[in-house]
Design an enzyme around this catalytic site. Structure first.
Site, mmCIF file in Angstrom:
data_model
loop_
_atom_site.group_PDB
_atom_site.id
_atom_site.type_symbol
_atom_site.label_atom_id
_atom_site.label_comp_id
_atom_site.label_asym_id
_atom_site.label_seq_id
_atom_site.Cartn_x
_atom_site.Cartn_y
_atom_site.Cartn_z
ATOM 1 N N GLU A 160 -8.278 5.525 -6.668
ATOM 2 C CA GLU A 160 -7.329 5.922 -7.729
ATOM 3 C C GLU A 160 -8.076 6.577 -8.875
ATOM 4 O O GLU A 160 -7.750 6.392 -10.026
ATOM 5 C CB GLU A 160 -6.503 4.721 -8.219
ATOM 6 N N HIS A 215 0.801 -1.221 0.000
ATOM 7 C CA HIS A 215 0.000 0.000 0.000
ATOM 8 C C HIS A 215 0.835 1.272 0.000
ATOM 9 O O HIS A 215 0.462 2.275 -0.602
ATOM 10 C CB HIS A 215 -0.929 -0.010 1.226
ATOM 11 N N ASP A 260 0.568 4.314 -2.449
ATOM 12 C CA ASP A 260 0.360 5.720 -2.091
ATOM 13 C C ASP A 260 1.349 6.641 -2.802
ATOM 14 O O ASP A 260 0.994 7.734 -3.242
ATOM 15 C CB ASP A 260 0.518 5.907 -0.569
HETATM 16 P P1 GH3 Z 1 -8.866 -1.224 -13.223
HETATM 17 O O1 GH3 Z 1 -7.735 -1.215 -14.177
HETATM 18 O O2 GH3 Z 1 -10.054 -1.927 -13.775
HETATM 19 O O3 GH3 Z 1 -9.212 0.137 -12.745
HETATM 20 O O4 GH3 Z 1 -8.402 -2.088 -11.973
HETATM 21 P P2 GH3 Z 1 -7.948 -1.546 -10.571
HETATM 22 O O5 GH3 Z 1 -7.230 -2.634 -9.873
HETATM 23 O O6 GH3 Z 1 -7.219 -0.276 -10.733
HETATM 24 O O7 GH3 Z 1 -9.344 -1.164 -9.901
HETATM 25 P P3 GH3 Z 1 -10.027 -1.628 -8.598
HETATM 26 O O8 GH3 Z 1 -11.199 -0.685 -8.433
HETATM 27 O O9 GH3 Z 1 -10.323 -3.084 -8.631
HETATM 28 O O10 GH3 Z 1 -8.987 -1.376 -7.443
HETATM 29 C C1 GH3 Z 1 -8.668 -0.115 -7.002
HETATM 30 C C2 GH3 Z 1 -7.707 -0.291 -5.886
HETATM 31 O O11 GH3 Z 1 -7.254 0.973 -5.395
HETATM 32 C C3 GH3 Z 1 -8.287 -0.986 -4.715
HETATM 33 C C4 GH3 Z 1 -7.762 -0.239 -3.508
HETATM 34 O O12 GH3 Z 1 -7.065 -1.085 -2.647
HETATM 35 C C5 GH3 Z 1 -6.820 0.772 -4.076
HETATM 36 N N1 GH3 Z 1 -6.866 2.050 -3.358
HETATM 37 C C6 GH3 Z 1 -7.908 2.876 -3.142
HETATM 38 N N2 GH3 Z 1 -7.529 3.953 -2.432
HETATM 39 C C7 GH3 Z 1 -6.215 3.795 -2.176
HETATM 40 C C8 GH3 Z 1 -5.243 4.591 -1.467
HETATM 41 O O13 GH3 Z 1 -5.517 5.665 -0.924
HETATM 42 N N3 GH3 Z 1 -3.969 4.115 -1.413
HETATM 43 C C9 GH3 Z 1 -3.620 2.932 -2.002
HETATM 44 N N4 GH3 Z 1 -2.349 2.551 -1.915
HETATM 45 N N5 GH3 Z 1 -4.516 2.174 -2.653
HETATM 46 C C10 GH3 Z 1 -5.778 2.594 -2.757
HETATM 47 MG MG MG Z 2 -8.317 1.379 -11.417
HETATM 48 MG MG MG Z 3 -11.288 2.668 -9.661
#
Ligand code: GH3
Ligand code: MG
Ligand code: MG
Ligand code: MG
Length: 317
Positions: free
Chosen positions: A239, A208, A212
């Protein structure tokens, strides 16, 4: 302050100097019909480094507030010929809430109920003349401090903690008015939604914290590439980023997003043993017909979905 040879005294002096230097950015309006009284107050405030404006009547004060939207503190006398300080306070409060403009009333009246009237009308504080300079300074200081705290809270409430960009709340708060003024002027406007590709995989692979760092790097690149005075950028969550592209029709907006997509593909985050890169997909929709703001975002989201489906790392409109 008396400086003794100890750190606490020095800290106190530094804090006091900081406070006074911070006053330089605070605009204060002094309202009093008697020139000598007005000058005395204005000089006192200038000594404290405030930017001081002066008005001799309530009407003049209202005009000044309109001409200088940066005025945050009004110190007003009560007894004035055309409009008294109480009426001025009521009028200011019709247009400016106390989280934007603070009001301090001053009077030499012997009416002990006057302070309550002023406060009820919306003043934040009141002092009777003759006042003790030290006390007035403290009361002004408290009001200025409150303004600065409100500013900090507002900033925190409207910005995204991780990236420093606008947050979703800010985007939805400001967006509708920007869209409306764009449409009213007959200008084109487009909405883009950008989502980092396979970000979950990146998190799962590198953790993570690295995730970030990538998010921050992408946000920084977007901020550097976009002129925020023209286009409104926000982190909507996770994201995902929203971009309101004013003045750009769908074709121009798509071209612009294509450029953004290239910029993001160039971002590198240095790891111990490698440089990490990411790609993003962008959906772009035209903003037209006075619709609900979230409808525009939904439309962009649907195009984003298609961009993902057709292979990611692309713009779809
Ligand atoms: P896609 O190409 O279809 O968009 O796949 P993806 O993996 O990018 O999309 P998905 O929505 O499945 O996953 C998004 C991920 O973003 C899941 C979550 O753990 C991560 N995420 C969300 N907010 C944060 C954050 O603040 N920090 C980090 N490091 N990860 C985050
Ligand atoms: Mg994504
Ligand atoms: Mg997304
Ligand atoms: Mg007077």
């Amino acid at each position: 302050y008396v400086i003794k040879n100890n750190e606490r005294a020095i800290d106190m002096v530094i804090a006091a100097v900081d406070r006074i230097l911070a006053n330089r950015s605070v605009r204060v309006l002094v309202v009093d019909d008697v020139p000598s009284a007005r000058k005395m107050l204005a000089d006192l405030l200038r000594l404290q480094q405030f930017q001081v404006f002066e008005a001799s009547t309530g009407t003049e004060a209202m005009t000044m507030l309109e001409q200088h939207p940066g005025i945050e503190l009004v110190v007003t006398d009560y007894n004035m010929p055309d409009m008294d300080g109480y009426e001025l306070t009521r009028r200011i409060r019709r247009v400016h809430t106390s989280d934007r403009v603070r009001i301090i009333g001053i009077s030499s009246s012997s009416d002990r109920l006057l302070s309550a009237s002023f406060l009820k009308a919306g003043a934040n504080d009141f002092v009777y003349r003759p006042f003790v300079v030290e006390e007035l300074q403290c009361r002004i200081g408290h009001n200025v401090e409150t303004l600065s705290q409100i500013r900090q809270l507002r900033l925190a409430a409207f910005s995204d903690y991780l990236t420093g960009l606008r947050n979703r709340r800010h985007f939805f708060d400001e967006g509708p008015a920007i869209v409306a003024s764009c449409l009213d002027r007959g200008e084109a406007c487009s909405m883009a939604m950008l989502d980092i590709d396979h970000f979950k995989r990146l998190n799962d692979t590198y953790g993570h914290e690295i995730g970030d760092r990538v998010l921050k790097a992408v946000a920084t690149r977007l901020r550097e590439t976009l002129d925020d005075t023209d286009h409104m950028l926000a982190r909507l969550g996770g994201e995902e980023f929203g971009i309101l592209l004013t003045g750009l029709d769908i074709q121009q907006a798509s071209d612009f997003c294509e450029m953004l997509r290239h910029q993001i593909a160039e971002v590198r985050v240095a790891l111990d043993d490698a440089d990490l890169g990411v790609t993003a997909s962008i959906g772009v929709a035209q903003v037209e017909g006075h619709e609900n703001f979230s409808n525009y975002l939904n439309a962009a989201d649907q195009f984003l979905y298609l961009a993902k489906r057709y292979g990611r790392n692309r713009v779809y409109s």
